[in-house]
Design a protein around this motif. Structure first.
Motif, short mmCIF file in Angstrom:
data_model
loop_
_atom_site.label_atom_id
_atom_site.label_comp_id
_atom_site.label_asym_id
_atom_site.label_seq_id
_atom_site.Cartn_x
_atom_site.Cartn_y
_atom_site.Cartn_z
N GLY A 315 43.77 31.82 31.50
CA GLY A 315 42.46 32.36 31.79
C GLY A 315 41.68 31.58 32.85
O GLY A 315 41.05 32.17 33.73
N MET A 316 41.73 30.26 32.78
CA MET A 316 40.98 29.46 33.75
C MET A 316 41.51 29.67 35.17
O MET A 316 40.74 29.63 36.14
N HIS A 317 42.81 29.92 35.32
CA HIS A 317 43.38 30.15 36.64
C HIS A 317 43.05 31.57 37.12
O HIS A 317 42.76 31.76 38.31
N ARG A 318 43.08 32.53 36.22
CA ARG A 318 42.69 33.90 36.58
C ARG A 318 41.24 33.94 37.06
O ARG A 318 40.91 34.64 38.02
N ASP A 319 40.40 33.16 36.40
CA ASP A 319 38.98 33.14 36.75
C ASP A 319 38.78 32.66 38.18
O ASP A 319 38.00 33.24 38.95
N VAL A 320 39.49 31.60 38.57
CA VAL A 320 39.34 31.04 39.92
C VAL A 320 39.75 32.06 40.98
O VAL A 320 39.05 32.26 41.99
N ILE A 321 40.87 32.73 40.76
CA ILE A 321 41.36 33.69 41.76
C ILE A 321 40.52 34.96 41.78
O ILE A 321 40.23 35.50 42.85
N ALA A 322 40.09 35.44 40.61
CA ALA A 322 39.26 36.64 40.57
C ALA A 322 37.92 36.41 41.25
O ALA A 322 37.38 37.32 41.90
N ARG A 323 37.37 35.23 41.12
CA ARG A 323 36.10 34.94 41.79
C ARG A 323 36.24 34.92 43.30
O ARG A 323 35.24 35.08 44.03
N ARG A 324 37.44 34.71 43.80
CA ARG A 324 37.69 34.79 45.24
C ARG A 324 37.87 36.24 45.70
O ARG A 324 38.12 36.49 46.88
N GLY A 325 37.80 37.18 44.78
CA GLY A 325 37.97 38.58 45.15
C GLY A 325 39.41 39.01 45.26
O GLY A 325 39.71 40.00 45.93
N LYS A 326 40.33 38.28 44.59
CA LYS A 326 41.75 38.60 44.67
C LYS A 326 42.30 38.91 43.28
O LYS A 326 41.68 38.60 42.26
N LEU A 327 43.49 39.48 43.26
CA LEU A 327 44.17 39.82 42.01
C LEU A 327 45.08 38.68 41.57
O LEU A 327 45.68 38.00 42.39
N LEU A 328 45.17 38.49 40.27
CA LEU A 328 46.21 37.65 39.69
C LEU A 328 47.01 38.51 38.73
O LEU A 328 46.47 38.99 37.72
N ILE A 329 48.26 38.71 39.03
CA ILE A 329 49.11 39.60 38.24
C ILE A 329 50.13 38.74 37.50
O ILE A 329 51.05 38.18 38.11
N ASN A 330 49.94 38.59 36.22
CA ASN A 330 50.91 37.87 35.39
C ASN A 330 50.87 38.44 33.99
O ASN A 330 50.09 39.36 33.69
N LYS A 331 51.71 37.94 33.12
CA LYS A 331 51.81 38.49 31.77
C LYS A 331 50.84 37.79 30.82
O LYS A 331 50.58 36.60 30.95
N GLN A 332 50.35 38.55 29.88
CA GLN A 332 49.49 37.98 28.85
C GLN A 332 50.35 37.17 27.87
O GLN A 332 51.43 37.62 27.46
N HIS A 333 49.90 35.98 27.55
CA HIS A 333 50.69 35.14 26.66
C HIS A 333 50.65 35.69 25.24
O HIS A 333 49.69 36.36 24.82
N LYS A 334 51.70 35.40 24.48
CA LYS A 334 51.85 36.01 23.16
C LYS A 334 50.86 35.46 22.14
O LYS A 334 50.66 36.06 21.09
N GLY A 335 50.25 34.31 22.43
CA GLY A 335 49.32 33.74 21.46
C GLY A 335 47.93 34.31 21.50
O GLY A 335 47.08 33.93 20.70
N ALA A 336 47.65 35.24 22.43
CA ALA A 336 46.32 35.83 22.53
C ALA A 336 46.13 36.88 21.43
O ALA A 336 46.75 37.94 21.46
N LYS A 337 45.27 36.58 20.48
CA LYS A 337 45.03 37.50 19.37
C LYS A 337 43.89 38.47 19.71
O LYS A 337 43.05 38.17 20.56
#
Length: 523
Positions: A315-337
């Protein structure tokens, strides 16, 4: 799911393969690749990073100009060892091919001034230690600038092309991943004593450490990012540091590197953009190094729409890239409830929204008295800009017996105090939005199509392993090993540039397949 923007993923048994079967014309022989390197202009431009003509030199002048050692570096990325590469350059026919490339870029006089044969292994090792390694940082940065310019020339990351944030093209994204190059030695201690009391010395690679490699089962993580193993009755339990095995038991002694690239269709079309060594004691690990590299590319490449990466990005890495106006495409980890989002109150009806699998769901009660979470169709992925940052939203269609509703839900960014009304930011409410709501959810057809570009990076790493003598790193220490990676990337980019000169329309990607075709490395 009906009328969803990203569509449903295709079942494995009917999934269409994106890559065509290779033809014999797709094969790139060693002689072809030597010519590719000799005529690769960026090798000669890279000499500016090690040009040391600023003052008088003390001692015997070098037998070869600096660009020859850069050519040697790239050719070593093909031959797999300095010894074999030096032997090849002693061959008159091979050296004549190098001369032709020098004459093409630097003139016939420069080519005639070269010695009769190429440098020896001893000359290479001396130049590596005195010329290349001291300028490693300059070489890496200059390579990144030249590689990005090459990508733009080849129609990759185009700034003027139409953009669809909900369905970007593969050539509009960069893909990154980490790989572990096996240590040249299995020794981890400088000496040992056998049963007879004889002391034996061992050469140890100072950059090597035990690293996890491959798609083993990841430890579940809480929202703060701390690794823990869940126990149903006792709660979080610390991981045993002695357990050096993942579910596949693949632990490798070696050095880890992160590499980013972009590519178009067809074989040998990839352009490698940046790379970096990951120290085994790096704070934040692979993800911290990869995020730094990704942001450097995003800031320099206006036409880059986003990043493909694996589950190391959270999440912290997605936040940095999304704030730059770009996409981050990766898989959701299995521990996210599943997490409660909000309740939509429309007066005569109420709808409870939850997060699950990277997207918003509605909690629906069944006739059995139980409840289930149903994914809400996404009508649009909205990107909104402000002076200092960007915002991302899913426009949701909320089904209702009294008529469907539309709801706009923020995704990709975890807001902090000051970005929302007092007490309403995600940080204050305790909801890590970037961790639980993805811009492009992974259980969708669009994600399934795009994420294959990340998995495709494994082909490049496979090529790297095969290029190394005995599939092990051919140097000791992080700096010398970084030069090995740089040489490999130069050789690959040289072939990509040559393929583009031969076919700038990428028509070969749609060539018909002949019977009995073969499958070479897909780089």
């Amino acid at each position: 799911m009906p009328d969803d923007l990203f569509g449903d993923p295709a079942p494995r048994n009917i999934r269409k393969k994106a890559a065509r079967r290779a033809l014999e014309s797709d094969i790139r022989t060693v002689s072809h690749r030597i010519k590719d390197v000799a005529f690769f202009e960026d090798v000669y431009r890279l000499t500016a990073a090690i040009d040391s003509t600023g003052g008088p030199r003390v001692g015997r002048p070098r037998a070869f100009p600096p660009y020859v050692y850069l050519l040697f570096l790239a050719l070593r990325g093909i031959h797999g060892s300095a010894r074999y590469c030096a032997g090849e350059l002693r061959d008159q026919a091979v050296w004549e091919e190098i001369r032709k490339g020098v004459a093409h870029h630097l003139g016939s006089d420069e080519a005639r001034s070269l010695p009769e044969v190429g440098p020896t292994r001893h000359q290479w090792q001396h130049a590596q230690g005195t010329l290349l390694i001291p300028h490693l940082n300059e070489l890496s940065e200059t390579f990144a600038e030249l590689a990005l310019a090459q990508a733009l020339r080849q129609g990759l990351l185009p700034p003027e092309e139409r953009r669809s944030w909900s369905n970007p093209g593969r050539h509009q994204l960069i893909a990154g991943d980490g790989t572990v190059a096996k240590s040249p030695t299995l020794s981890t201690v400088p000496y040992s004593v056998d049963e007879n009391g004889v002391r034996r010395s061992h050469r140890v690679d100072p950059a090597a450490a035990w690293q996890k490699e491959g798609g083993g089962k990841r430890d579940e993580e809480d929202e703060s990012g701390a690794a823990a193993t869940r126990d149903a009755t006792t709660g979080p339990k610390a991981k045993d540091p002695k357990d050096n095995r993942d579910s596949d038991g693949t632990m490798v002694l070696g050095s880890k590197f992160v590499v980013f690239s972009t590519r178009h269709r067809g074989y040998f079309r990839r352009v490698f953009l940046r790379y970096s060594h990951v120290p085994h004691d790096q704070e934040g690990g692979e993800a911290a190094v990869a995020l730094k590299l990704a942001c450097a590319i995003l800031d320099a490449a206006e036409g880059c729409m986003g990043v493909l990466y694996d589950g190391a990005f959270r999440g912290m890495h997605r936040d940095v890239i999304a704030r730059r106006g770009k996409l981050l495409i990766n898989k959701q980890h299995k521990g996210a409830k599943p997490r409660y989002l909000r309740t939509l109150d429309y007066g005569r009806c109420r709808h409870g929204l939850w997060s699950k699998k990277g997207r918003a769901h509605e909690r629906v009660f069944l006739d059995t008295g139980t409840a289930t979470l149903l994914p809400l169709p996404i009508r649009k992925l909205e990107r909104r800009s402000s002076p200092n940052t960007h915002r991302w939203y899913h426009l949701l269609a909320v089904p209702c017996a009294r008529g469907a509703h539309e709801h706009r839900e923020p995704v990709g960014i975890t807001t902090t105090p000051g970005e929302r009304e007092d007490g309403q930011s995600d940080t204050e409410t305790g909801f890590h939005r970037a961790e639980h709501l993805l811009q492009i959810p992974d259980a969708t057809g669009t994600h399934q199509t795009l994420y294959g570009g990340r998995e495709d990076t494994e082909a490049g790493f496979s090529q790297l392993d095969r290029s190394l003598w005995n599939r092990r790193m051919i140097a000791f220490g992080a700096d010398a090993q970084s030069l090995v990676i740089l040489g490999f990337l130069l050789a690959q980019n040289a072939t990509s540039a040559a393929r583009y000169r031969e076919d700038p329309t990428y028509a070969d990607a749609d060539a018909e397949t002949s019977e009995g075709g073969i499958r070479p490395p897909k780089n």
